[in-house]
Write a protein that holds these residues in place. Structure first.
Motif, PDB file in Angstrom:
ATOM      1  N   ASP A  49       0.839  -1.206   0.000  1.00 10.04           N
ATOM      2  CA  ASP A  49       0.000   0.000   0.000  1.00 10.04           C
ATOM      3  C   ASP A  49       0.874   1.256   0.000  1.00 10.04           C
ATOM      4  OD1 ASP A  49      -2.416  -1.436   0.081  1.00 10.04           O
ATOM      5  OD2 ASP A  49      -2.441  -1.455   2.279  1.00 10.04           O
ATOM      6  N   VAL A  50       1.919   1.254   0.831  1.00  2.00           N
ATOM      7  CA  VAL A  50       2.827   2.407   0.888  1.00  2.00           C
ATOM      8  C   VAL A  50       3.431   2.652  -0.491  1.00  2.00           C
ATOM      9  CG1 VAL A  50       4.962   3.326   1.890  1.00  2.00           C
ATOM     10  CG2 VAL A  50       3.363   2.051   3.336  1.00  2.00           C
ATOM     11  N   ALA A  51       3.878   1.578  -1.128  1.00  2.00           N
ATOM     12  CA  ALA A  51       4.464   1.702  -2.461  1.00  2.00           C
ATOM     13  C   ALA A  51       3.443   2.250  -3.452  1.00  2.00           C
ATOM     14  CB  ALA A  51       5.000   0.355  -2.932  1.00  2.00           C
ATOM     15  N   ASN A  52       2.237   1.731  -3.415  1.00  2.00           N
ATOM     16  CA  ASN A  52       1.198   2.182  -4.344  1.00  2.00           C
ATOM     17  C   ASN A  52       0.810   3.640  -4.109  1.00  2.00           C
ATOM     18  OD1 ASN A  52       1.040  -0.278  -5.672  1.00  2.00           O
ATOM     19  ND2 ASN A  52      -0.568  -1.044  -4.335  1.00  2.00           N
ATOM     20  N   TYR A  53       0.586   4.017  -2.860  1.00  2.00           N
ATOM     21  CA  TYR A  53       0.161   5.381  -2.552  1.00  2.00           C
ATOM     22  C   TYR A  53       1.259   6.404  -2.818  1.00  2.00           C
ATOM     23  CZ  TYR A  53      -3.827   3.224  -0.161  1.00  2.00           C
ATOM     24  OH  TYR A  53      -4.948   2.496   0.152  1.00  2.00           O
ATOM     25  N   SER A  54       2.524   5.997  -2.621  1.00  2.00           N
ATOM     26  CA  SER A  54       3.633   6.944  -2.791  1.00  2.00           C
ATOM     27  C   SER A  54       4.191   6.960  -4.204  1.00  2.00           C
ATOM     28  CB  SER A  54       4.762   6.602  -1.809  1.00  2.00           C
ATOM     29  OG  SER A  54       5.336   5.343  -2.135  1.00  2.00           O
ATOM     30  N   GLY A  55       3.998   5.877  -4.932  1.00  2.00           N
ATOM     31  CA  GLY A  55       4.600   5.788  -6.260  1.00  2.00           C
ATOM     32  C   GLY A  55       6.055   5.351  -6.224  1.00  2.00           C
ATOM     33  N   VAL A  56       6.498   4.881  -5.060  1.00  2.00           N
ATOM     34  CA  VAL A  56       7.870   4.404  -4.896  1.00  2.00           C
ATOM     35  C   VAL A  56       7.866   2.888  -5.102  1.00  2.00           C
ATOM     36  CG1 VAL A  56       9.775   4.160  -3.240  1.00  2.00           C
ATOM     37  CG2 VAL A  56       8.447   6.268  -3.313  1.00  2.00           C
ATOM     38  N   ASN A  57       8.888   2.393  -5.756  1.00  2.00           N
ATOM     39  CA  ASN A  57       8.998   0.973  -6.020  1.00  2.00           C
ATOM     40  C   ASN A  57       8.883   0.170  -4.718  1.00  2.00           C
ATOM     41  OD1 ASN A  57      10.714  -1.590  -6.240  1.00  2.00           O
ATOM     42  ND2 ASN A  57      10.467  -0.997  -8.379  1.00  2.00           N
ATOM     43  N   TYR A  58       8.113  -0.922  -4.762  1.00  2.00           N
ATOM     44  CA  TYR A  58       7.905  -1.756  -3.578  1.00  2.00           C
ATOM     45  C   TYR A  58       9.230  -2.245  -2.990  1.00  2.00           C
ATOM     46  CZ  TYR A  58       6.897  -5.838  -0.747  1.00  2.00           C
ATOM     47  OH  TYR A  58       6.870  -6.751   0.274  1.00  2.00           O
ATOM     48  N   ASN A  59      10.162  -2.657  -3.841  1.00  2.00           N
ATOM     49  CA  ASN A  59      11.444  -3.168  -3.340  1.00  2.00           C
ATOM     50  C   ASN A  59      12.224  -2.090  -2.587  1.00  2.00           C
ATOM     51  OD1 ASN A  59      11.119  -5.806  -4.287  1.00  2.00           O
ATOM     52  ND2 ASN A  59      11.799  -5.210  -6.332  1.00  2.00           N
ATOM     53  N   THR A  60      12.088  -0.853  -3.012  1.00  2.00           N
ATOM     54  CA  THR A  60      12.739   0.259  -2.302  1.00  2.00           C
ATOM     55  C   THR A  60      12.112   0.446  -0.933  1.00  2.00           C
ATOM     56  OG1 THR A  60      13.235   1.374  -4.391  1.00  2.00           O
ATOM     57  CG2 THR A  60      13.271   2.727  -2.404  1.00  2.00           C
TER      58      THR A  60
END
Length: 98
Positions: A49-60
């Motif tokens: 969810d954090v990755a999706n909401y922020s637009g930052v790669n999940y692995n990061t």
């Protein structure tokens, strides 16, 4: 002569751009910890969810959480994560050692 000048200018601009991009993306701050997990739990979010909401790669996102202490981060990613949580950088970043 004009071709040489144009080529030299293009190489300089590319080199300058790469140096600037590298400096902007990697921000050295001593040792810090990003409070991603705590903020995500408060909102009932997963790391995906954090990755999706922020637009930052999940692995990061996952690596920031798993590594605990960090001495180099992608500053643009940190800004995006803070924006997704609607917090300031000070609320997201915990300074462990300067």
């Amino acid at each position: 002569m004009r071709k040489q000048l144009l080529l030299h200018t293009r190489q300089y601009v590319q080199k300058d751009y790469l140096m600037h991009t590298h400096q902007c993306q990697l921000f050295r701050m001593g040792y810090v910890r990003l409070k991603i997990r705590e903020l995500a739990e408060e909102r009932g979010w997963t790391l995906k969810d954090v990755a999706n909401y922020s637009g930052v790669n999940y692995n990061t996102v996952r690596s920031y959480v798993q590594r605990g202490s960090l001495n180099t981060v992608d500053l643009s990613a940190v800004f995006k994560i803070a924006r997704a949580f609607e917090v300031t950088l000070e609320e997201l970043v915990e300074v462990l050692e300067e």
